[in-house]
Design an enzyme around this catalytic site. Structure first.
Site, PDB file in Angstrom:
ATOM      1  N   PHE A 188     -20.467   2.563  -5.375  1.00  0.00           N
ATOM      2  CA  PHE A 188     -21.929   2.362  -5.854  1.00  0.00           C
ATOM      3  C   PHE A 188     -22.715   3.205  -5.332  1.00  0.00           C
ATOM      4  CE2 PHE A 188     -21.001  -0.808  -2.676  1.00  0.00           C
ATOM      5  CZ  PHE A 188     -22.052  -0.695  -1.835  1.00  0.00           C
ATOM      6  N   TYR A 228       0.850  -1.361   0.014  1.00  0.00           N
ATOM      7  CA  TYR A 228      -0.090   0.048  -0.045  1.00  0.00           C
ATOM      8  C   TYR A 228       0.970   1.215  -0.016  1.00  0.00           C
ATOM      9  CZ  TYR A 228      -3.900  -3.150   1.132  1.00  0.00           C
ATOM     10  OH  TYR A 228      -4.864  -4.205   0.905  1.00  0.00           O
ATOM     11  N   PRO A 251     -15.858  -2.646   0.838  1.00  0.00           N
ATOM     12  CA  PRO A 251     -17.636  -2.763   0.976  1.00  0.00           C
ATOM     13  C   PRO A 251     -18.402  -2.016   0.309  1.00  0.00           C
ATOM     14  CG  PRO A 251     -16.509  -1.944   2.980  1.00  0.00           C
ATOM     15  CD  PRO A 251     -15.358  -2.258   2.073  1.00  0.00           C
TER      16      PRO A 251
HETATM   17  N1  LIG Z   1      -6.992  -8.020   0.372  1.00  0.00           N
HETATM   18  C1  LIG Z   1      -7.197  -7.570  -0.849  1.00  0.00           C
HETATM   19  O1  LIG Z   1      -7.000  -7.915  -1.946  1.00  0.00           O
HETATM   20  C2  LIG Z   1      -7.611  -6.132  -0.733  1.00  0.00           C
HETATM   21  C3  LIG Z   1      -8.035  -5.329  -1.727  1.00  0.00           C
HETATM   22  C4  LIG Z   1      -8.388  -4.118  -1.725  1.00  0.00           C
HETATM   23  C5  LIG Z   1      -8.535  -3.575  -0.779  1.00  0.00           C
HETATM   24  N2  LIG Z   1      -8.431  -4.300   0.660  1.00  0.00           N
HETATM   25  C6  LIG Z   1      -8.559  -3.596   1.986  1.00  0.00           C
HETATM   26  O2  LIG Z   1      -9.692  -3.194   1.992  1.00  0.00           O
HETATM   27  C7  LIG Z   1      -9.811  -1.656   2.452  1.00  0.00           C
HETATM   28  C8  LIG Z   1     -10.890  -1.127   2.120  1.00  0.00           C
HETATM   29  O3  LIG Z   1     -11.030  -0.958   0.720  1.00  0.00           O
HETATM   30  P1  LIG Z   1     -11.472   0.290   0.093  1.00  0.00           P
HETATM   31  O4  LIG Z   1     -10.954   1.442   0.385  1.00  0.00           O
HETATM   32  O5  LIG Z   1     -11.491  -0.131  -1.553  1.00  0.00           O
HETATM   33  O6  LIG Z   1     -12.807   0.154   0.531  1.00  0.00           O
HETATM   34  P2  LIG Z   1     -14.328   1.013   0.595  1.00  0.00           P
HETATM   35  O7  LIG Z   1     -14.574   1.388   2.039  1.00  0.00           O
HETATM   36  O8  LIG Z   1     -15.188   0.240  -0.033  1.00  0.00           O
HETATM   37  O9  LIG Z   1     -14.009   2.303  -0.201  1.00  0.00           O
HETATM   38  C9  LIG Z   1     -13.285   3.329   0.329  1.00  0.00           C
HETATM   39  C10 LIG Z   1     -13.185   4.520  -0.833  1.00  0.00           C
HETATM   40  O10 LIG Z   1     -14.753   4.992  -1.297  1.00  0.00           O
HETATM   41  C11 LIG Z   1     -14.817   6.255  -1.172  1.00  0.00           C
HETATM   42  N3  LIG Z   1     -16.114   6.782  -1.069  1.00  0.00           N
HETATM   43  C12 LIG Z   1     -16.736   7.561  -1.785  1.00  0.00           C
HETATM   44  N4  LIG Z   1     -17.948   7.748  -1.445  1.00  0.00           N
HETATM   45  C13 LIG Z   1     -18.018   6.892  -0.281  1.00  0.00           C
HETATM   46  C14 LIG Z   1     -19.297   6.514   0.520  1.00  0.00           C
HETATM   47  N5  LIG Z   1     -20.546   7.215   0.538  1.00  0.00           N
HETATM   48  N6  LIG Z   1     -19.258   5.911   1.691  1.00  0.00           N
HETATM   49  C15 LIG Z   1     -17.771   5.267   1.686  1.00  0.00           C
HETATM   50  N7  LIG Z   1     -16.659   5.461   0.786  1.00  0.00           N
HETATM   51  C16 LIG Z   1     -16.984   6.257   0.113  1.00  0.00           C
HETATM   52  C17 LIG Z   1     -13.742   6.715  -0.049  1.00  0.00           C
HETATM   53  O11 LIG Z   1     -13.599   7.959  -0.126  1.00  0.00           O
HETATM   54  P3  LIG Z   1     -13.265   8.906   1.281  1.00  0.00           P
HETATM   55  O12 LIG Z   1     -11.851   8.414   1.804  1.00  0.00           O
HETATM   56  O13 LIG Z   1     -13.242  10.461   0.754  1.00  0.00           O
HETATM   57  O14 LIG Z   1     -14.200   8.746   2.357  1.00  0.00           O
HETATM   58  C18 LIG Z   1     -12.681   5.643  -0.091  1.00  0.00           C
HETATM   59  O15 LIG Z   1     -11.795   6.414  -1.534  1.00  0.00           O
HETATM   60  C19 LIG Z   1      -8.236  -1.493   2.086  1.00  0.00           C
HETATM   61  O16 LIG Z   1      -7.784  -0.110   2.619  1.00  0.00           O
HETATM   62  C20 LIG Z   1      -7.476  -2.573   2.274  1.00  0.00           C
HETATM   63  O17 LIG Z   1      -7.026  -2.575   3.575  1.00  0.00           O
HETATM   64  C21 LIG Z   1      -7.590  -5.490   0.411  1.00  0.00           C
END
Ligand SMILES: NC(=O)c1ccc[n+]([C@@H]2O[C@H](COP(=O)([O-])OP(=O)(O)OC[C@H]3O[C@@H](n4cnc5c(N)ncnc54)[C@H](OP(=O)(O)O)[C@@H]3O)[C@@H](O)[C@H]2O)c1
Length: 303
Positions: free
Chosen positions: A224, A50, A214
């Site tokens: 979404f 990361y 999520p």
């Molecule tokens: N094991 C694997 O292969 C894998 C792959 C990917 C991720 N991960 C882990 O999962 C964690 C979460 O992944 P993710 O960051 O993609 O997850 P997420 O919580 O689904 O997405 C967060 C992103 O969506 C944006 N966003 C825009 N509108 C939103 C709303 N209304 N509500 C929530 N978020 C909104 C957030 O912006 P803001 O920051 O402005 O809120 C942020 O950039 C990562 O940090 C990592 O630790 C693991």
């Protein structure tokens, strides 16, 4: 709180994923970590890749700034992804952990997970790496990410301790974990078992599933939430948010929490105000009918 695998350890139901932390400055990173802790989020997910290591470094700065007691939090990191290939060799796992510990400025990880399956995995080597890391006190527990049932079975058969987590993508719009279990023996695409029924397997083995992304359609398309292609889902989320007097974000996380597998949700928001909204998920429990309504509103079908 929920139990982490079969460890007997309690962990927060929501984890903060730090994948996006490298894009923040130190002050903003500290504000995110501080808000997470205020909201009872004490489990932090990292990976060596990361920000090319910058997320772990920034997190360590935030912990120092906030003078957080190491034992008050749980730190997980992941390794095994390299440029253009995957690497579960003993040498790479051991060296990765040393580098992670140095960036996080800590003596131990609570959990080390293997990030993505390595087609060339030699389970004996992984077992040797794990026992060396455990004996040195560098890692307390081990897990995997994005692995199917037989991949876990194979690796587990070489290990002396149970794997405690499997981190997998799950959201109302990314549901392969759930679809096939609803469409058993049907002809439609949703019936295709893509993962060896890993959700049921993890429940059976008492491994904690951690839901990544999520709120995303996928890592390229973004969220979404308020996305025009997911109008029906967003209407359902808004209606339930009004009904329960919580944020729309809380409804999404409550949907994951409602599953009896006791899935830990790994949220990636780097916006403190959004994290406060997300944490409201702990206040509510969706009904069975509401859980299914969110599933179908996202475009998923029932047989
Ligand atoms: N094991 C694997 O292969 C894998 C792959 C990917 C991720 N991960 C882990 O999962 C964690 C979460 O992944 P993710 O960051 O993609 O997850 P997420 O919580 O689904 O997405 C967060 C992103 O969506 C944006 N966003 C825009 N509108 C939103 C709303 N209304 N509500 C929530 N978020 C909104 C957030 O912006 P803001 O920051 O402005 O809120 C942020 O950039 C990562 O940090 C990592 O630790 C693991």
């Amino acid at each position: 709180m929920q139990e982490l695998g079969k460890t007997g350890l309690g962990v927060s139901r929501i984890a903060l994923g730090c994948m996006r932390m490298a894009s923040l400055d130190d002050k903003a990173a500290q504000a995110v970590v501080e808000t997470a802790l205020e909201q009872g989020i004490t489990f932090f997910d990292h990976a060596d890749i990361y920000g090319g290591g910058a997320s772990e470094r920034r997190f360590a700065m935030a912990m120092k700034g906030l003078k957080v007691d190491r034992e008050a939090i749980m730190l997980q990191s992941k390794c095994g992804i390299r440029k253009g290939y995957f690497d579960f060799s003993k040498e790479h796992i051991v060296a990765s952990v040393d580098a992670i510990l140095s960036r996080l400025e800590t003596d131990y990880l609570d959990v080390l997970a293997l990030h993505r399956p390595d087609a060339l995995m030699e389970p004996e080597e992984v077992a040797e790496a794990f026992s060396e890391l455990k004996a040195a006190g560098k890692v307390r527990y081990f897990g995997v990410s994005n692995q199917n049932t037989y991949q876990i079975e194979l690796l587990q058969s070489y290990l002396s301790e149970p794997l405690v987590v499997n981190q997998l993508q799950l959201s109302p719009v990314h549901t392969p974990l759930i679809d096939a279990g609803l469409h058993v023996n049907m002809k439609e695409a949703a019936a295709i078992v893509r993962d060896g029924s890993v959700l049921d397997y993890c429940r059976l083995k008492k491994m904690t599933i951690q839901a990544w992304s999520p709120f995303l359609i996928d890592l390229q398309k973004g969220t979404f939430m308020n996305h025009p292609d997911y109008g029906r889902l967003n209407q359902t989320i808004s209606r339930l948010a009004d009904q329960y007097h919580v944020s729309r974000e809380a409804i999404v996380v409550a949907w994951i929490m409602r599953h009896p597998a006791k899935i830990q949700t790994v949220v990636g928001s780097m916006n403190p105000a959004r994290l406060e909204k997300i944490a409201e998920a702990e206040k509510i429990v969706l009904t069975r009918a509401e859980w299914y309504e969110i599933y179908t509103s996202a475009g998923n079908s029932l047989p």
